[in-house]
Design a protein around this motif. Structure first.
Motif, mmCIF file in Angstrom:
data_model
loop_
_atom_site.group_PDB
_atom_site.id
_atom_site.type_symbol
_atom_site.label_atom_id
_atom_site.label_comp_id
_atom_site.label_asym_id
_atom_site.label_seq_id
_atom_site.Cartn_x
_atom_site.Cartn_y
_atom_site.Cartn_z
ATOM 1 N N ASP A 1 0.816 -1.208 0.000
ATOM 2 C CA ASP A 1 0.000 0.000 0.000
ATOM 3 C C ASP A 1 0.849 1.258 0.000
ATOM 4 O OD1 ASP A 1 0.953 0.084 2.615
ATOM 5 O OD2 ASP A 1 -1.016 0.126 3.546
ATOM 6 N N GLY A 2 2.162 1.125 0.032
ATOM 7 C CA GLY A 2 3.049 2.280 -0.010
ATOM 8 C C GLY A 2 3.366 2.870 1.350
ATOM 9 N N ALA A 3 2.747 2.340 2.413
ATOM 10 C CA ALA A 3 3.003 2.879 3.747
ATOM 11 C C ALA A 3 4.411 2.499 4.205
ATOM 12 C CB ALA A 3 1.973 2.344 4.741
ATOM 13 N N ARG A 4 5.047 3.396 4.954
ATOM 14 C CA ARG A 4 6.380 3.113 5.485
ATOM 15 C C ARG A 4 6.284 2.082 6.604
ATOM 16 N NH1 ARG A 4 10.493 7.422 4.859
ATOM 17 N NH2 ARG A 4 9.658 8.868 3.332
ATOM 18 N N LEU A 5 7.233 1.169 6.623
ATOM 19 C CA LEU A 5 7.308 0.189 7.708
ATOM 20 C C LEU A 5 8.051 0.823 8.873
ATOM 21 C CD1 LEU A 5 8.269 -3.017 5.709
ATOM 22 C CD2 LEU A 5 6.020 -2.341 6.531
ATOM 23 N N GLN A 6 7.543 0.592 10.080
ATOM 24 C CA GLN A 6 8.169 1.177 11.261
ATOM 25 C C GLN A 6 8.400 0.108 12.319
ATOM 26 O OE1 GLN A 6 5.396 4.338 12.218
ATOM 27 N NE2 GLN A 6 6.555 5.784 10.941
ATOM 28 N N ASP A 7 9.454 0.323 13.141
ATOM 29 C CA ASP A 7 9.736 -0.604 14.222
ATOM 30 C C ASP A 7 8.858 -0.270 15.428
ATOM 31 O OD1 ASP A 7 10.909 1.610 15.447
ATOM 32 O OD2 ASP A 7 12.954 0.945 15.048
ATOM 33 N N ASP A 8 9.069 -0.965 16.541
ATOM 34 C CA ASP A 8 8.243 -0.773 17.737
ATOM 35 C C ASP A 8 8.341 0.634 18.318
ATOM 36 O OD1 ASP A 8 7.411 -3.378 17.516
ATOM 37 O OD2 ASP A 8 8.941 -4.157 18.889
ATOM 38 N N GLU A 9 9.434 1.334 18.004
ATOM 39 C CA GLU A 9 9.627 2.686 18.525
ATOM 40 C C GLU A 9 9.170 3.766 17.557
ATOM 41 O OE1 GLU A 9 13.735 2.883 19.586
ATOM 42 O OE2 GLU A 9 13.547 1.266 21.062
ATOM 43 N N GLY A 10 8.588 3.362 16.435
ATOM 44 C CA GLY A 10 8.078 4.323 15.461
ATOM 45 C C GLY A 10 9.104 4.814 14.464
ATOM 46 N N ASN A 11 10.302 4.233 14.479
ATOM 47 C CA ASN A 11 11.337 4.624 13.520
ATOM 48 C C ASN A 11 11.115 3.903 12.194
ATOM 49 O OD1 ASN A 11 12.745 6.180 15.494
ATOM 50 N ND2 ASN A 11 13.582 4.267 16.315
ATOM 51 N N ASP A 12 11.379 4.620 11.104
ATOM 52 C CA ASP A 12 11.257 3.998 9.789
ATOM 53 C C ASP A 12 12.266 2.869 9.647
ATOM 54 O OD1 ASP A 12 9.258 5.724 9.067
ATOM 55 O OD2 ASP A 12 10.552 7.065 7.913
ATOM 56 N N ILE A 13 11.824 1.772 9.034
ATOM 57 C CA ILE A 13 12.696 0.638 8.758
ATOM 58 C C ILE A 13 13.198 0.798 7.335
ATOM 59 C CG2 ILE A 13 12.821 -1.865 8.472
ATOM 60 C CD1 ILE A 13 10.560 -2.087 10.543
ATOM 61 N N ALA A 14 14.525 0.818 7.194
ATOM 62 C CA ALA A 14 15.118 0.965 5.866
ATOM 63 C C ALA A 14 14.811 -0.271 5.019
ATOM 64 C CB ALA A 14 16.624 1.151 5.985
ATOM 65 N N THR A 15 14.435 -0.059 3.786
ATOM 66 C CA THR A 15 14.164 -1.173 2.889
ATOM 67 C C THR A 15 15.192 -1.165 1.764
ATOM 68 O OG1 THR A 15 12.532 0.196 1.747
ATOM 69 C CG2 THR A 15 11.704 -1.359 3.399
ATOM 70 N N TYR A 16 15.057 -0.288 0.800
ATOM 71 C CA TYR A 16 16.022 -0.178 -0.283
ATOM 72 C C TYR A 16 16.039 1.270 -0.750
ATOM 73 C CZ TYR A 16 11.815 -0.547 -3.151
ATOM 74 O OH TYR A 16 10.585 -0.352 -3.698
ATOM 75 N N ASN A 17 17.076 1.602 -1.517
ATOM 76 C CA ASN A 17 17.197 2.970 -2.010
ATOM 77 C C ASN A 17 17.547 2.952 -3.494
ATOM 78 O OD1 ASN A 17 20.000 2.531 -2.240
ATOM 79 N ND2 ASN A 17 20.333 3.191 -0.129
ATOM 80 N N ASN A 18 17.846 4.102 -4.054
ATOM 81 C CA ASN A 18 18.132 4.190 -5.488
ATOM 82 C C ASN A 18 19.354 3.385 -5.894
ATOM 83 O OD1 ASN A 18 15.932 5.691 -6.114
ATOM 84 N ND2 ASN A 18 16.988 7.663 -6.089
ATOM 85 N N THR A 19 20.339 3.250 -5.001
ATOM 86 C CA THR A 19 21.517 2.444 -5.311
ATOM 87 C C THR A 19 21.107 0.999 -5.562
ATOM 88 O OG1 THR A 19 22.885 3.872 -3.929
ATOM 89 C CG2 THR A 19 23.779 1.697 -4.466
ATOM 90 N N HIS A 20 20.208 0.481 -4.732
ATOM 91 C CA HIS A 20 19.718 -0.888 -4.924
ATOM 92 C C HIS A 20 18.932 -1.006 -6.231
ATOM 93 C CE1 HIS A 20 20.115 -0.642 -0.449
ATOM 94 N NE2 HIS A 20 20.763 -1.769 -0.682
#
Length: 118
Positions: A1-20
């Motif tokens: 759905d395009g929503a950002r994944l977050q950990d238990d503390e509400g921090n964004d979880i890195a997935t991939y970037n333009n380099t990938h």
């Protein structure tokens, strides 16, 4: 759905970037449209069975990173690192994984069924 994944503390979880993205796009370099096959019945001018072929001279041969910051293919032993004729050494194991088709929709060629069999 395009929503950002977050950990238990509400921090964004890195997935991939333009380099990938760029690195994985390089996996697909060297693919070119393949001509129509002669061994199928078709009135079309394109090949739907195997439409692309790899042209080695146009393929990016350099390593590509994966989304875990390793490289695609890491973890596989290089052929150059295997012992010479290791598959023939004592204790080598072989696992046969083919020829177990039990359906009857195949033509088995032999000398009595076809002149093509020799």
């Amino acid at each position: 759905d395009g929503a950002r994944l977050q950990d238990d503390e509400g921090n964004d979880i890195a997935t991939y970037n333009n380099t990938h993205i760029v690195s994985n796009a390089r996996v697909m370099t060297g693919l070119a449209e393949q001509s129509v096959r002669a061994n199928i019945e078709s009135f079309r001018t394109y090949n739907k069975i195997d439409p692309m072929q790899m042209t080695a001279a146009m393929h990016d041969v350099y390593p590509k990173i994966d989304i875990y910051d390793g490289y695609l293919g890491d973890g596989y032993t290089l052929c150059t690192d295997l012992p010479t004729q290791g598959f023939l050494r004592e204790g080598a194991e072989y696992e046969f994984i083919g020829c177990s088709y039990s359906e009857t929709d195949v033509l088995v060629l032999n000398s009595s069924s076809s002149s093509l069999f020799e």
